[in-house]
Design a protein around this motif. Structure first.
Motif, PDB file in Angstrom:
ATOM      1  N   ASP A  41      32.129  38.727  42.405  1.00  8.38           N
ATOM      2  CA  ASP A  41      32.188  37.011  41.549  1.00  8.38           C
ATOM      3  C   ASP A  41      31.656  36.094  41.376  1.00  8.38           C
ATOM      4  OD1 ASP A  41      33.050  36.074  43.854  1.00  8.38           O
ATOM      5  OD2 ASP A  41      34.565  36.130  44.050  1.00  8.38           O
ATOM      6  N   PRO A  42      31.290  35.109  40.453  1.00 10.65           N
ATOM      7  CA  PRO A  42      30.472  34.652  40.210  1.00 10.65           C
ATOM      8  C   PRO A  42      30.259  33.382  41.454  1.00 10.65           C
ATOM      9  CG  PRO A  42      31.608  34.466  38.235  1.00 10.65           C
ATOM     10  CD  PRO A  42      32.348  34.860  39.054  1.00 10.65           C
ATOM     11  N   ALA A  43      31.221  32.954  42.347  1.00 11.16           N
ATOM     12  CA  ALA A  43      30.948  32.220  44.089  1.00 11.16           C
ATOM     13  C   ALA A  43      30.051  33.583  44.197  1.00 11.16           C
ATOM     14  CB  ALA A  43      32.429  31.939  44.166  1.00 11.16           C
ATOM     15  N   GLY A  44      30.774  34.601  44.558  1.00 13.92           N
ATOM     16  CA  GLY A  44      30.651  35.069  45.848  1.00 13.92           C
ATOM     17  C   GLY A  44      28.668  36.124  45.118  1.00 13.92           C
ATOM     18  N   ARG A  45      28.050  35.612  44.185  1.00 10.63           N
ATOM     19  CA  ARG A  45      26.600  36.193  43.987  1.00 10.63           C
ATOM     20  C   ARG A  45      26.137  35.187  44.150  1.00 10.63           C
ATOM     21  NH1 ARG A  45      25.561  37.078  37.549  1.00 10.63           N
ATOM     22  NH2 ARG A  45      26.803  34.983  37.741  1.00 10.63           N
ATOM     23  N   ARG A  46      26.816  33.839  43.951  1.00 14.35           N
ATOM     24  CA  ARG A  46      25.537  32.815  44.484  1.00 14.35           C
ATOM     25  C   ARG A  46      25.242  32.577  45.488  1.00 14.35           C
ATOM     26  NH1 ARG A  46      27.548  31.443  39.036  1.00 14.35           N
ATOM     27  NH2 ARG A  46      25.055  30.311  38.100  1.00 14.35           N
ATOM     28  N   THR A  47      26.388  33.651  46.952  1.00 14.00           N
ATOM     29  CA  THR A  47      26.394  33.186  47.935  1.00 14.00           C
ATOM     30  C   THR A  47      25.415  34.033  48.356  1.00 14.00           C
ATOM     31  OG1 THR A  47      28.776  33.427  48.510  1.00 14.00           O
ATOM     32  CG2 THR A  47      27.307  34.290  49.995  1.00 14.00           C
ATOM     33  N   VAL A  48      25.117  35.485  47.669  1.00  8.36           N
ATOM     34  CA  VAL A  48      24.082  36.297  47.739  1.00  8.36           C
ATOM     35  C   VAL A  48      22.799  35.634  47.435  1.00  8.36           C
ATOM     36  CG1 VAL A  48      23.927  38.645  47.599  1.00  8.36           C
ATOM     37  CG2 VAL A  48      26.519  38.338  47.681  1.00  8.36           C
ATOM     38  N   TRP A  49      23.242  35.036  45.890  1.00  9.18           N
ATOM     39  CA  TRP A  49      21.592  34.629  45.832  1.00  9.18           C
ATOM     40  C   TRP A  49      20.863  33.645  47.095  1.00  9.18           C
ATOM     41  CZ3 TRP A  49      22.927  33.536  39.552  1.00  9.18           C
ATOM     42  CH2 TRP A  49      23.160  34.765  38.841  1.00  9.18           C
ATOM     43  N   ARG A  50      22.062  33.069  47.096  1.00  6.96           N
ATOM     44  CA  ARG A  50      21.230  32.243  48.359  1.00  6.96           C
ATOM     45  C   ARG A  50      20.914  32.327  49.509  1.00  6.96           C
ATOM     46  NH1 ARG A  50      25.612  28.551  46.594  1.00  6.96           N
ATOM     47  NH2 ARG A  50      26.853  28.956  47.764  1.00  6.96           N
ATOM     48  N   LEU A  51      21.689  33.344  49.975  1.00  4.68           N
ATOM     49  CA  LEU A  51      21.038  34.822  50.992  1.00  4.68           C
ATOM     50  C   LEU A  51      19.792  34.480  51.037  1.00  4.68           C
ATOM     51  CD1 LEU A  51      21.805  35.163  53.565  1.00  4.68           C
ATOM     52  CD2 LEU A  51      23.533  36.730  52.821  1.00  4.68           C
ATOM     53  N   VAL A 104      12.686  43.300  47.684  1.00  6.70           N
ATOM     54  CA  VAL A 104      13.048  44.151  46.478  1.00  6.70           C
ATOM     55  C   VAL A 104      14.401  44.482  45.636  1.00  6.70           C
ATOM     56  CG1 VAL A 104      11.889  46.495  44.779  1.00  6.70           C
ATOM     57  CG2 VAL A 104      10.776  45.536  46.597  1.00  6.70           C
ATOM     58  N   LEU A 105      14.371  43.775  44.762  1.00  2.00           N
ATOM     59  CA  LEU A 105      16.047  44.438  44.242  1.00  2.00           C
ATOM     60  C   LEU A 105      15.841  44.504  42.600  1.00  2.00           C
ATOM     61  CD1 LEU A 105      17.070  41.543  41.704  1.00  2.00           C
ATOM     62  CD2 LEU A 105      16.593  40.426  44.537  1.00  2.00           C
ATOM     63  N   THR A 106      16.988  45.442  42.286  1.00  2.00           N
ATOM     64  CA  THR A 106      17.037  45.947  41.026  1.00  2.00           C
ATOM     65  C   THR A 106      18.119  45.271  40.675  1.00  2.00           C
ATOM     66  OG1 THR A 106      18.781  48.023  41.300  1.00  2.00           O
ATOM     67  CG2 THR A 106      16.212  48.161  41.966  1.00  2.00           C
ATOM     68  N   THR A 107      18.432  45.106  39.202  1.00  2.00           N
ATOM     69  CA  THR A 107      19.410  44.407  38.909  1.00  2.00           C
ATOM     70  C   THR A 107      19.600  44.618  37.352  1.00  2.00           C
ATOM     71  OG1 THR A 107      20.298  42.300  38.734  1.00  2.00           O
ATOM     72  CG2 THR A 107      18.678  42.086  38.413  1.00  2.00           C
ATOM     73  N   HIS A 108      20.691  44.240  36.875  1.00  2.00           N
ATOM     74  CA  HIS A 108      20.346  44.576  35.210  1.00  2.00           C
ATOM     75  C   HIS A 108      21.144  42.982  34.889  1.00  2.00           C
ATOM     76  CE1 HIS A 108      20.536  49.239  34.409  1.00  2.00           C
ATOM     77  NE2 HIS A 108      21.514  48.964  35.368  1.00  2.00           N
ATOM     78  N   ASP A 109      20.855  42.068  35.620  1.00  2.00           N
ATOM     79  CA  ASP A 109      21.234  40.481  35.418  1.00  2.00           C
ATOM     80  C   ASP A 109      20.233  40.247  35.035  1.00  2.00           C
ATOM     81  OD1 ASP A 109      22.466  38.005  36.010  1.00  2.00           O
ATOM     82  OD2 ASP A 109      23.532  38.171  37.210  1.00  2.00           O
ATOM     83  N   MET A 110      20.033  39.788  33.508  1.00  2.00           N
ATOM     84  CA  MET A 110      18.698  38.470  33.836  1.00  2.00           C
ATOM     85  C   MET A 110      18.646  37.115  34.271  1.00  2.00           C
ATOM     86  SD  MET A 110      16.943  40.866  32.908  1.00  2.00           S
ATOM     87  CE  MET A 110      18.223  42.349  33.366  1.00  2.00           C
ATOM     88  N   ALA A 111      20.595  36.705  34.031  1.00  2.00           N
ATOM     89  CA  ALA A 111      20.096  34.879  35.203  1.00  2.00           C
ATOM     90  C   ALA A 111      19.595  35.338  36.536  1.00  2.00           C
ATOM     91  CB  ALA A 111      21.587  35.202  34.644  1.00  2.00           C
ATOM     92  N   GLU A 112      20.460  36.593  37.048  1.00  2.00           N
ATOM     93  CA  GLU A 112      19.717  36.825  38.236  1.00  2.00           C
ATOM     94  C   GLU A 112      18.945  37.404  38.777  1.00  2.00           C
ATOM     95  OE1 GLU A 112      22.693  38.962  41.029  1.00  2.00           O
ATOM     96  OE2 GLU A 112      20.619  40.582  41.281  1.00  2.00           O
ATOM     97  N   ALA A 113      17.672  37.327  38.346  1.00  2.00           N
ATOM     98  CA  ALA A 113      15.829  37.921  38.379  1.00  2.00           C
ATOM     99  C   ALA A 113      15.803  36.944  38.065  1.00  2.00           C
ATOM    100  CB  ALA A 113      16.192  38.765  37.370  1.00  2.00           C
ATOM    101  N   GLU A 114      15.554  36.362  37.330  1.00  2.00           N
ATOM    102  CA  GLU A 114      15.339  35.036  36.478  1.00  2.00           C
ATOM    103  C   GLU A 114      15.338  33.686  37.304  1.00  2.00           C
ATOM    104  OE1 GLU A 114      16.189  34.166  32.281  1.00  2.00           O
ATOM    105  OE2 GLU A 114      14.891  32.024  32.228  1.00  2.00           O
ATOM    106  N   ARG A 115      16.469  33.771  37.784  1.00  2.00           N
ATOM    107  CA  ARG A 115      16.588  32.647  39.402  1.00  2.00           C
ATOM    108  C   ARG A 115      16.288  33.463  40.724  1.00  2.00           C
ATOM    109  NH1 ARG A 115      21.617  29.600  42.246  1.00  2.00           N
ATOM    110  NH2 ARG A 115      20.877  29.583  44.108  1.00  2.00           N
TER     111      ARG A 115
END
Ligand SMILES: Nc1ncnc2c1ncn2[C@@H]1O[C@H](COP(=O)(O)OP(=O)(O)OP(=O)(O)O)[C@@H](O)[C@H]1O
Length: 327
Positions: free
Chosen positions: A159-169, A181-192
């Motif tokens: 979920d969005p909050a958990g995603r941010r936890t992983v992003w910060r990590l 090295v990460l693969t993603t379909h989430d362009m906001a994730e890649a851009e951030r």
């Protein structure tokens, strides 16, 4: 700079399917590198070739200065896309188990905190939500404090909050010198997250660069989308190019897109709509973003592969405004 990942002209076919076709890339120490690309583009195959879980038919992969299978496992963390640990372990037991595989593992309690699972530490894996399960899996890759971390779609289902936890990590890990090295379909994730992005299409890296450079090179201009049933021809006297918007889904007016327009000029368009009695229900302005780049390049590759003719509006599919930029 120290190259931590090097892939040179990797090739891999499965029967008739070409999964990798000359994939070449270099990733430096401490970089976050995001692999993006359509389903079946070869992202997982590339990760598998780089981590030694599949052998390429040709080309060479090196990580941490060695052939993937020769690398000291203590230095490597890998989260496969389909990682499924035993159901009948709690989150804590799961991390204890993985920590037990290494001589010098981190304290699993710290890892549980890192991935935001302290409150669910004693829940069986099978009873965790899908997103919590994925976070537990991310945690399992961190117990050995790896120098190089491969995360294949780490936030899918979170979920969005958990995603941010992983992003910060991930940001903290990279700040500490871990190469990710990460693969993603989430362009906001890649851009951030990504220092650099590699776009894989049909098994080749068709573009690599910082998000900013890719957007500048392939993103096209900013655009104003107008929710209206009026045709582009109704805007012939406007001083900006106007095209039909791509299919905007149910419950939306057809829409037109005004290109090459700065936000300060939106008033000119509003005046034009009113002077010409053109009904509209909304306006949204958007700068090009990584999603625009993705759609443009993936579409161009698809056109090349299928021989489909370019209709002169290569970015038409990319007209969705970015959230939060509705004028
Ligand atoms: N073990 C395998 N056997 C047969 N074909 C395979 C195998 N692994 C991958 N492929 C094929 O290779 C191509 C690339 O697959 P891959 O999983 O690398 O793509 P991907 O970019 O990771 O896709 P997705 O975004 O859907 O995860 C696909 O056509 C896939 O069906």
């Amino acid at each position: 700079m120290e190259a931590v990942v090097e892939a040179t002209e990797l090739e891999k076919t499965y029967g008739e399917t070409v999964a990798l076709s000359g994939a070449t890339l270099t990733i430096e120490r401490g970089e976050v590198f995001a692999l993006i690309g359509p389903n079946g583009a070869g992202k997982t195959t590339l990760v598998r070739a780089l981590t030694g879980t599949t052998d390429p038919d040709a080309g060479e992969a090196r990580i941490l200065g060695d052939a993937p299978r020769a690398v000291d496992r203590d230095r490597l963390g890998v989260l496969p896309q389909d990682f499924s640990p035993p159901d009948r372990l709690t989150a804590r037991e799961l991390l204890d188990y993985y920590a037990g595989l290494y001589d010098d593992a981190r304290d699993p309690a710290d890892v549980l905190a890192d991935v935001g699972l302290v409150d669910s530490a004693d829940t069986w894996y099978e009873d965790l939500s899908g997103g919590q399960q994925r976070r537990a899996c991310v945690g399992a890759t961190l117990v050995n404090d790896p120098d190089l971390l491969f995360l294949d779609e780490p936030t899918t289902g979170i979920d969005p909050a958990g995603r941010r936890t992983v992003w910060r990590l991930i940001e903290e890990l990279a700040a500490g010198g871990t190469t990710v090295v990460l693969t993603t379909h989430d362009m906001a994730e890649a851009e951030r997250l990504a220092d650099r992005v590699g776009l894989l299409a049909d098994g080749s890296l068709v573009a690599q660069g910082t998000p900013e450079a890719l957007i500048a090179e392939h993103g096209g201009s900013s655009r104003l989308t107008i929710d209206t049933d009026a045709e582009p021809a109704a805007f012939d006297d406007l001083e900006y190019p106007v095209d039909q918007a791509a299919d905007r889904g149910r419950n939306r007016d057809a829409g037109v897109v005004v290109r090459e327009i700065d936000p300060e000029a939106i008033g000119i368009v509003v005046d034009y709509l009113e002077a010409n009695d053109l009904a509209y229900t909304g306006l949204s302005w958007a700068e090009p973003d990584l999603e625009t780049v993705y759609l443009e390049l993936a579409d161009a590759t698809e056109r090349e592969r299928t021989g489909r003719l370019d209709n002169g509006d290569a970015t038409a599919d990319a007209d969705r405004p970015r959230a939060g930029e509705t004028a």
